[in-house]
Design an enzyme around this catalytic site. Structure first.
Site, PDB file in Angstrom:
ATOM      1  N   LYS A 165      47.138  30.350  47.875  1.00 23.43           N
ATOM      2  CA  LYS A 165      48.192  31.005  48.655  1.00 23.43           C
ATOM      3  C   LYS A 165      47.548  32.035  49.568  1.00 23.43           C
ATOM      4  O   LYS A 165      47.086  33.084  49.123  1.00 23.43           O
ATOM      5  CB  LYS A 165      49.230  31.703  47.770  1.00 23.43           C
ATOM      6  CG  LYS A 165      50.463  32.072  48.611  1.00 23.43           C
ATOM      7  CD  LYS A 165      51.210  33.283  48.138  1.00 23.43           C
ATOM      8  CE  LYS A 165      50.576  34.598  48.445  1.00 23.43           C
ATOM      9  NZ  LYS A 165      50.509  34.953  49.875  1.00 23.43           N
ATOM     10  N   GLU A 224      42.023  54.758  50.225  1.00 21.50           N
ATOM     11  CA  GLU A 224      41.539  53.669  51.083  1.00 21.50           C
ATOM     12  C   GLU A 224      42.409  53.622  52.341  1.00 21.50           C
ATOM     13  O   GLU A 224      43.628  53.486  52.258  1.00 21.50           O
ATOM     14  CB  GLU A 224      41.619  52.330  50.343  1.00 21.50           C
ATOM     15  CG  GLU A 224      41.071  51.191  51.180  1.00 21.50           C
ATOM     16  CD  GLU A 224      41.189  49.835  50.494  1.00 21.50           C
ATOM     17  OE1 GLU A 224      42.287  49.488  50.041  1.00 21.50           O
ATOM     18  OE2 GLU A 224      40.172  49.123  50.439  1.00 21.50           O
ATOM     19  N   CYS A 273      36.743  45.579  52.484  1.00 21.12           N
ATOM     20  CA  CYS A 273      36.957  46.236  51.186  1.00 21.12           C
ATOM     21  C   CYS A 273      35.749  47.041  50.735  1.00 21.12           C
ATOM     22  O   CYS A 273      35.890  48.105  50.156  1.00 21.12           O
ATOM     23  CB  CYS A 273      37.318  45.193  50.150  1.00 21.12           C
ATOM     24  SG  CYS A 273      36.113  43.859  50.088  1.00 21.12           S
ATOM     25  N   GLY A 293      42.793  41.478  46.944  1.00 24.36           N
ATOM     26  CA  GLY A 293      43.818  42.218  47.689  1.00 24.36           C
ATOM     27  C   GLY A 293      43.833  43.671  47.267  1.00 24.36           C
ATOM     28  O   GLY A 293      42.820  44.194  46.779  1.00 24.36           O
ATOM     29  N   GLU A 306      39.720  41.279  42.651  1.00 25.01           N
ATOM     30  CA  GLU A 306      38.826  41.938  43.626  1.00 25.01           C
ATOM     31  C   GLU A 306      39.712  42.836  44.469  1.00 25.01           C
ATOM     32  O   GLU A 306      40.501  42.338  45.282  1.00 25.01           O
ATOM     33  CB  GLU A 306      38.147  40.896  44.523  1.00 25.01           C
ATOM     34  CG  GLU A 306      37.310  39.875  43.787  1.00 25.01           C
ATOM     35  CD  GLU A 306      35.982  40.424  43.307  1.00 25.01           C
ATOM     36  OE1 GLU A 306      35.690  41.610  43.535  1.00 25.01           O
ATOM     37  OE2 GLU A 306      35.251  39.660  42.688  1.00 25.01           O
TER      38      GLU A 306
HETATM   39  P1  NAD Z   1      47.820  42.798  49.442  1.00 24.32           P
HETATM   40  O1  NAD Z   1      47.501  43.159  48.032  1.00 24.32           O
HETATM   41  O2  NAD Z   1      49.039  43.349  50.049  1.00 24.32           O
HETATM   42  O3  NAD Z   1      47.957  41.194  49.568  1.00 24.32           O
HETATM   43  C1  NAD Z   1      46.913  40.318  49.221  1.00 24.32           C
HETATM   44  C2  NAD Z   1      47.484  38.954  48.899  1.00 24.32           C
HETATM   45  O4  NAD Z   1      48.240  39.020  47.698  1.00 24.32           O
HETATM   46  C3  NAD Z   1      48.450  38.406  49.939  1.00 24.32           C
HETATM   47  O5  NAD Z   1      48.288  37.008  49.986  1.00 24.32           O
HETATM   48  C4  NAD Z   1      49.818  38.783  49.372  1.00 24.32           C
HETATM   49  O6  NAD Z   1      50.850  37.939  49.839  1.00 24.32           O
HETATM   50  C5  NAD Z   1      49.585  38.602  47.882  1.00 24.32           C
HETATM   51  N1  NAD Z   1      50.352  39.470  46.995  1.00 24.32           N
HETATM   52  C6  NAD Z   1      50.683  40.776  47.176  1.00 24.32           C
HETATM   53  N2  NAD Z   1      51.322  41.241  46.078  1.00 24.32           N
HETATM   54  C7  NAD Z   1      51.367  40.217  45.184  1.00 24.32           C
HETATM   55  C8  NAD Z   1      51.889  40.090  43.860  1.00 24.32           C
HETATM   56  N3  NAD Z   1      52.487  41.106  43.245  1.00 24.32           N
HETATM   57  N4  NAD Z   1      51.758  38.905  43.225  1.00 24.32           N
HETATM   58  C9  NAD Z   1      51.137  37.870  43.831  1.00 24.32           C
HETATM   59  N5  NAD Z   1      50.651  37.920  45.095  1.00 24.32           N
HETATM   60  C10 NAD Z   1      50.752  39.089  45.755  1.00 24.32           C
HETATM   61  O7  NAD Z   1      46.504  43.138  50.285  1.00 24.32           O
HETATM   62  P2  NAD Z   1      46.277  43.009  51.860  1.00 24.32           P
HETATM   63  O8  NAD Z   1      46.974  44.122  52.543  1.00 24.32           O
HETATM   64  O9  NAD Z   1      46.550  41.620  52.302  1.00 24.32           O
HETATM   65  O10 NAD Z   1      44.693  43.211  51.938  1.00 24.32           O
HETATM   66  C11 NAD Z   1      44.080  44.440  52.000  1.00 24.32           C
HETATM   67  C12 NAD Z   1      43.608  44.900  50.637  1.00 24.32           C
HETATM   68  O11 NAD Z   1      42.730  43.921  50.066  1.00 24.32           O
HETATM   69  C13 NAD Z   1      42.782  46.164  50.712  1.00 24.32           C
HETATM   70  O12 NAD Z   1      43.160  47.026  49.672  1.00 24.32           O
HETATM   71  C14 NAD Z   1      41.361  45.684  50.503  1.00 24.32           C
HETATM   72  O13 NAD Z   1      40.468  46.639  50.022  1.00 24.32           O
HETATM   73  C15 NAD Z   1      41.558  44.564  49.566  1.00 24.32           C
HETATM   74  N6  NAD Z   1      40.413  43.647  49.613  1.00 24.32           N
HETATM   75  C16 NAD Z   1      39.555  43.601  48.536  1.00 24.32           C
HETATM   76  C17 NAD Z   1      38.423  42.788  48.587  1.00 24.32           C
HETATM   77  C18 NAD Z   1      37.469  42.710  47.425  1.00 24.32           C
HETATM   78  O14 NAD Z   1      36.704  41.744  47.366  1.00 24.32           O
HETATM   79  N7  NAD Z   1      37.468  43.637  46.504  1.00 24.32           N
HETATM   80  C19 NAD Z   1      38.167  42.021  49.727  1.00 24.32           C
HETATM   81  C20 NAD Z   1      39.049  42.108  50.794  1.00 24.32           C
HETATM   82  C21 NAD Z   1      40.184  42.919  50.726  1.00 24.32           C
END
Ligand code: NAD
Length: 478
Positions: free
Chosen positions: A178, A383, A286, A230, A252
């Site tokens: 997804k 962040e 990230c 995320g 992650e």
């Molecule tokens: P987000 O958590 O809002 O969303 C990430 C993904 O998860 C999306 O596909 C979203 O639709 C889905 N999602 C959100 N809440 C969910 C839930 N409760 N259940 C299932 N799916 C859910 O993050 P974002 O705004 O898309 O991305 C930015 C964040 O991601 C930043 O905090 C960044 O640091 C982090 N990130 C971490 C890494 C890593 O490897 N540690 C890499 C890239 C980004």
């Protein structure tokens, strides 16, 4: 651009029954340029069922690791053919500068597929051990963990997808992916590429949507493992669900990593690496080192050098190879970043450069911004996920390490020094998942992930493959 109007489930392209769509909006023009289908829950149910069937199918479940490796290599060859087109899709959706997208998003997935194809061949699925204490043999078997729910964000969508898909397939798992609603086009292109490569039906399925669809997938009874990248907030929620269901999860999450500049650092040689360690992908990375820790005696010199470098970066059209800084992914993300810039100003942080919008007529641009501040301010603790750096003074190395570790997060980090051995000594003391000495490049062959609120588990390297195996011990008596 070709139409992406269907989901990919069980090797078939299908339109969601409810006919919903997600608009795809350019961060440069702020205008919608296409739309993608929005899955509903029945699509997720069908995708999970297809992935369960494929796990046991003769075409996938019964083939050898060598045969799987051949399929992964064919997948890599197909991904190589459309690498430029896929990189351009990422840039069109999230504004990533094209030079960066060509490497991470275009070529990155190709390398990962080939790397994990090699590991699939080299990793024995059974190990025969003499029984501890004598009298028999134990066969330790590695089996695929099962159906993987892979959920990814928009910032490096294709690379982060392949961090999961390549090892999962190499281990013999099947995947329901997804993507983020902001970056769905590339995920559908991935599915089309997998189809061209001849991946059997149900091995890779792509369902689209936001949090609702993600939640339904995470809690689905047919899912055996969750691989999530995320935000820490979403990761916490997913971790709770996984805990309740006793389902393994790799999380992650976010970061606020430190770049420790030691007193012997050659600033002329390292300022570009130091600044870009925090500004990569317009700060939407990230593991970015967004807190720069400078010796008090060199604080102003570091602040001014980083600010001068940041203010000279080329901001603009991300499809132009000369651009360093593109727009942020969305209006919402720009508002978030700007609210942090305002918080920095309100907290009395010293603004060394940026702090506003550049001159572009349109697009969600923010100037690269550098503040001088302490580690106790909001902009030093949370962040931001945009092009905003803070420079923080420290007294001695012990204090630098203490400040680096005084964070909710522990994902990345860097150390800048003329003496790499000294850098290694400092790196050993930082509570984090990955650290670079005079660089911030990831190594696909080494584990990547975070501690504290930055996550649980590791991706990449052989460890990233082992995360997709379940272990079974079979005891044989003599
Ligand atoms: P987000 O958590 O809002 O969303 C990430 C993904 O998860 C999306 O596909 C979203 O639709 C889905 N999602 C959100 N809440 C969910 C839930 N409760 N259940 C299932 N799916 C859910 O993050 P974002 O705004 O898309 O991305 C930015 C964040 O991601 C930043 O905090 C960044 O640091 C982090 N990130 C971490 C890494 C890593 O490897 N540690 C890499 C890239 C980004």
């Amino acid at each position: 651009m070709r139409e992406y109007d269907s989901l990919y489930v069980d090797g078939q392209w299908r339109k969601p029954p409810a006919g919903g769509t997600i608009p795809v909006v350019s961060p440069v023009t702020e205008e919608q340029f296409t739309s993608v289908p929005l899955a509903d829950r029945s699509d997720v149910d069908d995708a999970v069922a297809a992935a369960q069937r494929a796990l046991r199918s003769p075409e996938w479940g019964a083939i050898s690791p060598d045969e799987r490796a051949v399929l992964l290599e064919r997948f890599a060859d197909e991904m190589e053919k459309n690498a430029s087109e896929r990189a351009a899709l990422t840039t069109a959706q999230n504004g990533m500068p094209i030079g960066l997208a060509e490497g991470y998003e275009g070529q990155g997935p190709v390398y990962l597929l080939r790397y994990y194809a090699g590991l699939a061949r080299a990793t024995p699925l059974e190990e025969h051990r003499p029984r501890f204490g004598g009298g028999g043999t134990t066969v330790v078997r590695r089996q695929p963990v099962g159906v993987v729910a892979a959920i990814v964000p928009w910032n490096f969508p294709q690379a982060l997808t392949m961090f999961k898909v390549a090892p999962a397939l190499a281990a013999g798992c099947t995947v329901v992916l997804k993507p983020s609603p902001e970056t769905t086009l590339d995920a559908l292109e991935l599915a089309a590429t997998a189809e061209r490569a001849g991946l059997p039906a149900g091995v890779l399925n792509v369902v689209t949507g936001g949090v609702d669809i993600g939640r339904h997938l995470v809690a689905h009874p047919g899912v055996n493992k969750i691989a999530f990248t995320g935000s820490s907030a979403a990761g916490r929620e997913i971790g709770e669900v996984a805990g309740r269901l006793l389902r393994p999860a790799t999380l992650e999450l976010g970061g606020k990593s430190a770049a420790i500049v030691l007193d012997d650092a050659d600033l002329n040689a390292s300022v570009e690496g130091l600044a870009m360690a925090g500004l990569l992908n317009t700060g939407q990375t990230c593991f970015a080192s967004t807190r720069i820790l400078a010796p008090r005696s060199r604080h102003d010199e570091v602040l001014e050098a980083v600010a001068a470098f940041a203010s000279n970066l080329v901001i603009g059209d991300p499809t132009d190879p000369g651009t360093h800084v593109g727009p942020l992914v969305s209006d919402r993300q720009r508002q978030r970043v700007e609210s942090y810039i305002e918080a920095g100003k309100a907290d009395g942080a010293r603004l060394a450069t940026g702090g506003g919008r550049p001159e572009q007529d349109k697009g969600w641009f923010v100037q690269p911004t550098v503040f001088g501040t302490g580690n106790d301010t909001k902009i030093a603790r949370e962040e931001i996920f945009g092009p905003v750096l803070v420079v923080i003074p420290y007294g001695d190395v012990d204090e630098a390490v203490a400040i680096a570790n005084d964070s909710e997060y522990g994902l990345g980090g860097t150390v800048w020094t003329s003496d790499p051995q000294r850098g290694l000594d400092v790196a050993r003391r930082v509570e984090t998942g990955v650290v670079g000495i005079n660089n911030s490049m990831l190594d696909f062959g080494a584990p990547f992930g975070g501690v504290k609120s930055s996550g649980i588990g590791r991706e990449l390297g052989p460890e990233g493959l082992h995360a997709y195996f379940e272990l079974k011990s079979v005891f044989l008596l003599d």
